[in-house]
Design a protein around this motif. Structure first.
Motif, PDB file in Angstrom:
ATOM      1  N   ILE A 147      65.444   7.188   7.407  1.00 20.90           N
ATOM      2  CA  ILE A 147      66.297   6.622   6.362  1.00 20.90           C
ATOM      3  C   ILE A 147      65.424   5.998   5.283  1.00 20.90           C
ATOM      4  CG2 ILE A 147      68.133   4.973   5.869  1.00 20.90           C
ATOM      5  CD1 ILE A 147      68.767   5.019   8.900  1.00 20.90           C
ATOM      6  N   GLU A 148      65.638   6.399   4.045  1.00 24.70           N
ATOM      7  CA  GLU A 148      64.908   5.826   2.918  1.00 24.70           C
ATOM      8  C   GLU A 148      65.902   5.135   1.995  1.00 24.70           C
ATOM      9  OE1 GLU A 148      62.286   8.648   1.103  1.00 24.70           O
ATOM     10  OE2 GLU A 148      61.753   9.566   3.031  1.00 24.70           O
ATOM     11  N   LEU A 149      65.789   3.815   1.912  1.00 26.01           N
ATOM     12  CA  LEU A 149      66.711   2.991   1.130  1.00 26.01           C
ATOM     13  C   LEU A 149      65.929   2.126   0.146  1.00 26.01           C
ATOM     14  CD1 LEU A 149      68.861   1.694   4.125  1.00 26.01           C
ATOM     15  CD2 LEU A 149      69.511   3.523   2.546  1.00 26.01           C
ATOM     16  N   VAL A 207      63.212   3.381   9.247  1.00 24.81           N
ATOM     17  CA  VAL A 207      63.694   2.937   7.940  1.00 24.81           C
ATOM     18  C   VAL A 207      62.508   2.707   7.015  1.00 24.81           C
ATOM     19  CG1 VAL A 207      65.000   1.196   6.678  1.00 24.81           C
ATOM     20  CG2 VAL A 207      65.720   1.869   8.984  1.00 24.81           C
ATOM     21  N   ILE A 208      62.553   3.348   5.848  1.00 20.21           N
ATOM     22  CA  ILE A 208      61.520   3.218   4.818  1.00 20.21           C
ATOM     23  C   ILE A 208      62.162   2.596   3.586  1.00 20.21           C
ATOM     24  CG2 ILE A 208      59.939   4.503   3.326  1.00 20.21           C
ATOM     25  CD1 ILE A 208      59.841   6.659   5.552  1.00 20.21           C
ATOM     26  N   ALA A 256      56.886  10.153   2.907  1.00 26.71           N
ATOM     27  CA  ALA A 256      57.275   8.920   2.223  1.00 26.71           C
ATOM     28  C   ALA A 256      56.659   7.672   2.835  1.00 26.71           C
ATOM     29  CB  ALA A 256      58.797   8.787   2.202  1.00 26.71           C
ATOM     30  N   SER A 257      56.423   7.673   4.140  1.00 27.46           N
ATOM     31  CA  SER A 257      55.892   6.470   4.797  1.00 27.46           C
ATOM     32  C   SER A 257      54.457   6.168   4.368  1.00 27.46           C
ATOM     33  CB  SER A 257      55.957   6.626   6.317  1.00 27.46           C
ATOM     34  OG  SER A 257      55.218   7.758   6.741  1.00 27.46           O
ATOM     35  N   HIS A 258      53.793   7.124   3.749  1.00 29.76           N
ATOM     36  CA  HIS A 258      52.418   6.884   3.288  1.00 29.76           C
ATOM     37  C   HIS A 258      52.372   6.150   1.952  1.00 29.76           C
ATOM     38  CE1 HIS A 258      50.711   9.262   6.502  1.00 29.76           C
ATOM     39  NE2 HIS A 258      51.515  10.263   6.215  1.00 29.76           N
ATOM     40  N   GLY A 259      53.479   6.143   1.233  1.00 29.05           N
ATOM     41  CA  GLY A 259      53.477   5.473  -0.055  1.00 29.05           C
ATOM     42  C   GLY A 259      54.425   4.301  -0.150  1.00 29.05           C
ATOM     43  N   HIS A 260      55.211   4.069   0.905  1.00 32.29           N
ATOM     44  CA  HIS A 260      56.174   2.980   0.903  1.00 32.29           C
ATOM     45  C   HIS A 260      56.064   2.190   2.206  1.00 32.29           C
ATOM     46  CE1 HIS A 260      57.884   6.071  -1.812  1.00 32.29           C
ATOM     47  NE2 HIS A 260      58.264   5.029  -2.524  1.00 32.29           N
ATOM     48  N   VAL A 261      56.706   1.016   2.241  1.00 31.26           N
ATOM     49  CA  VAL A 261      56.649   0.182   3.440  1.00 31.26           C
ATOM     50  C   VAL A 261      57.704   0.644   4.445  1.00 31.26           C
ATOM     51  CG1 VAL A 261      55.706  -1.811   2.254  1.00 31.26           C
ATOM     52  CG2 VAL A 261      58.185  -1.515   2.381  1.00 31.26           C
ATOM     53  N   VAL A 262      57.426   0.385   5.725  1.00 32.10           N
ATOM     54  CA  VAL A 262      58.308   0.790   6.822  1.00 32.10           C
ATOM     55  C   VAL A 262      58.839  -0.461   7.517  1.00 32.10           C
ATOM     56  CG1 VAL A 262      58.454   2.044   9.006  1.00 32.10           C
ATOM     57  CG2 VAL A 262      57.033   2.935   7.148  1.00 32.10           C
ATOM     58  N   VAL A 263      60.125  -0.452   7.846  1.00 33.02           N
ATOM     59  CA  VAL A 263      60.732  -1.567   8.566  1.00 33.02           C
ATOM     60  C   VAL A 263      60.492  -1.393  10.060  1.00 33.02           C
ATOM     61  CG1 VAL A 263      62.866  -2.821   9.075  1.00 33.02           C
ATOM     62  CG2 VAL A 263      62.523  -1.820   6.802  1.00 33.02           C
ATOM     63  N   VAL A 264      59.942  -2.417  10.682  1.00 33.85           N
ATOM     64  CA  VAL A 264      59.751  -2.419  12.136  1.00 33.85           C
ATOM     65  C   VAL A 264      60.996  -3.055  12.750  1.00 33.85           C
ATOM     66  CG1 VAL A 264      58.300  -3.150  14.054  1.00 33.85           C
ATOM     67  CG2 VAL A 264      57.256  -2.627  11.818  1.00 33.85           C
ATOM     68  N   LEU A 265      61.824  -2.233  13.399  1.00 34.88           N
ATOM     69  CA  LEU A 265      63.104  -2.701  13.931  1.00 34.88           C
ATOM     70  C   LEU A 265      62.930  -3.279  15.332  1.00 34.88           C
ATOM     71  CD1 LEU A 265      65.259   0.394  12.898  1.00 34.88           C
ATOM     72  CD2 LEU A 265      65.177  -1.825  11.732  1.00 34.88           C
ATOM     73  N   ALA A 292      63.146  -8.500  12.246  1.00 36.25           N
ATOM     74  CA  ALA A 292      62.568  -7.281  11.673  1.00 36.25           C
ATOM     75  C   ALA A 292      61.435  -7.638  10.714  1.00 36.25           C
ATOM     76  CB  ALA A 292      63.643  -6.480  10.951  1.00 36.25           C
ATOM     77  N   THR A 293      60.427  -6.788  10.692  1.00 37.06           N
ATOM     78  CA  THR A 293      59.301  -6.986   9.777  1.00 37.06           C
ATOM     79  C   THR A 293      59.123  -5.747   8.915  1.00 37.06           C
ATOM     80  OG1 THR A 293      57.721  -6.187  11.433  1.00 37.06           O
ATOM     81  CG2 THR A 293      58.113  -8.571  11.340  1.00 37.06           C
ATOM     82  N   VAL A 294      58.350  -5.922   7.850  1.00 39.66           N
ATOM     83  CA  VAL A 294      58.055  -4.823   6.926  1.00 39.66           C
ATOM     84  C   VAL A 294      56.557  -4.591   6.957  1.00 39.66           C
ATOM     85  CG1 VAL A 294      58.120  -4.057   4.536  1.00 39.66           C
ATOM     86  CG2 VAL A 294      60.032  -5.358   5.469  1.00 39.66           C
ATOM     87  N   LYS A 295      56.184  -3.360   7.300  1.00 37.38           N
ATOM     88  CA  LYS A 295      54.766  -3.035   7.484  1.00 37.38           C
ATOM     89  C   LYS A 295      54.268  -2.140   6.358  1.00 37.38           C
ATOM     90  CE  LYS A 295      51.580  -1.403  11.059  1.00 37.38           C
ATOM     91  NZ  LYS A 295      51.485  -0.856  12.435  1.00 37.38           N
ATOM     92  N   GLY A 296      53.259  -2.638   5.662  1.00 41.33           N
ATOM     93  CA  GLY A 296      52.632  -1.858   4.601  1.00 41.33           C
ATOM     94  C   GLY A 296      51.263  -1.362   5.019  1.00 41.33           C
ATOM     95  N   ALA A 297      50.494  -0.938   4.057  1.00 41.88           N
ATOM     96  CA  ALA A 297      49.173  -0.389   4.360  1.00 41.88           C
ATOM     97  C   ALA A 297      48.213  -1.457   4.865  1.00 41.88           C
ATOM     98  CB  ALA A 297      48.597   0.286   3.115  1.00 41.88           C
TER      99      ALA A 297
END
Length: 325
Positions: A147-149, A207-208, A256-265, A292-297
């Motif tokens: 899911i990309e939101l 989720v991205i 998409a996950s390589h250029g955006h942040v991913v939600v750790v559910l 939930a956290t948001v994981k970036g590079a």
């Protein structure tokens, strides 16, 4: 004769001939009791009436069950026919424009048998109300859902998308409070739903969060690709599996996950997830999304930050309007 056939025969008998026979027998018995050469024992007339009424009620129940069975089988048959016709059309016209009125049924056919589903959109209203519930019905397979939101922490992004959606409404149609907070609640509701289905069903949701929005919405599965926009009167663009367009979009969404942040559910081990989505409370949603956290590079931060800080979100409205409904 199979058990199913026996059950249908029995229900058909109850719903058709048996009430008529019992009713006639009861009527004859009462006529004999009133006008015949002999009387029935005391109380038998009442018992006959009660017995006849019981059979009629049973017949109504049986007919109702039989009708529901036929309706369900009819609906399943129509779905199968639509899928088959869609595959025939795919061979004849693998990339085509789809009239606005046909988009919903084609999207529904994408869910049938899907093992993987990819979605990119704004706030996920259709995804939350239809796609995830339908995918969760799979009991014979695991389903991967990407899911990309839009990023709910970005006020400017949520406001820009709210403005776009308001302009995309059909002439004369008004949606109340189409603003940044409504878009944010939509997104947070979709993220919670993804966590709930991952915890309670055979679904693995990823989720991205996007940094910008596009007017295009992507719904992609092994059954095909559908590109749509927010305007309900506009047509969509369909691409069958195996076409260059379908393959290219799948590759793009996977990257998409390589250029955006991913939600750790969080999962069941970390948070409480009610058995039924309809039982979810505001506290349930708040607790899950606060975990939930948001994981970036380079770093991992809280999902509930900045514009989406825990203290400024109306959790009751998120639960009521964007999760349970």
């Amino acid at each position: 004769m199979t058990k199913t056939s026996v059950n249908r025969f029995f229900l058909g008998l109850l719903g058709a001939g048996l009430p008529l026979v019992v009713g006639l027998l009861g009527l004859v018995a009462l006529i004999v009791d009133l006008f015949g050469p002999f009387d029935l024992p005391n109380g038998y007339g009442d018992e006959i009436l009660i017995a006849a009424a019981s059979v009629v009620l049973l017949a109504y129940f049986a007919q109702h069950r039989l009708q529901k069975s036929y309706d369900k089988r009819h609906e399943e048959l129509l779905t199968q026919v639509e899928v088959i016709l869609g595959r025939i059309q795919d061979r004849l016209e693998p990339v085509r424009q789809v009239p606005a009125g046909d988009i919903k049924n084609l999207l529904k056919s994408h869910v049938v048998g899907a093992k993987e589903y990819l979605f990119r959109g704004g706030s996920g209203r259709w995804l939350r109300s239809f796609t995830m519930p339908e995918l969760s019905n799979a009991t014979d397979r695991d389903v991967r859902l990407t899911i990309e939101l839009l990023d709910p922490r970005d006020e400017g992004l949520c406001a820009a998308y709210a403005s776009y959606r308001a302009k995309a409404l059909p002439s004369g149609h008004v949606r109340d409070n189409e603003d940044a907070r409504l878009i944010q609640r939509d997104i947070l509701g979709s993220i919670y739903a993804a966590a709930w289905y991952s915890a309670r069903r055979r679904m693995e949701a990823k989720v991205i969060l996007l940094r910008s929005f596009s007017p295009l919405r992507y719904d992609v599965s092994s059954e095909g690709l559908m590109l749509t926009v927010a305007e309900l009167t506009e047509p969509g663009l369909y691409a069958a599996p195996g076409t260059w367009l379908h393959s290219s979009v799948v590759d793009e969404l996977h990257q998409a996950s390589h250029g955006h942040v991913v939600v750790v559910l969080p999962g069941l081990a970390e948070c409480n997830f009610p058995q039924a989505l309809e039982s979810v409370t505001a506290d349930d949603v708040r607790m899950v999304l606060s975990a939930a956290t948001v994981k970036g590079a380079s770093e991992e931060t809280s999902l509930l930050d900045r514009f989406a800080a825990e203290s400024v979100v109306d959790w009751e409205r998120v639960a009521t309007d964007h999760v349970r409904n």
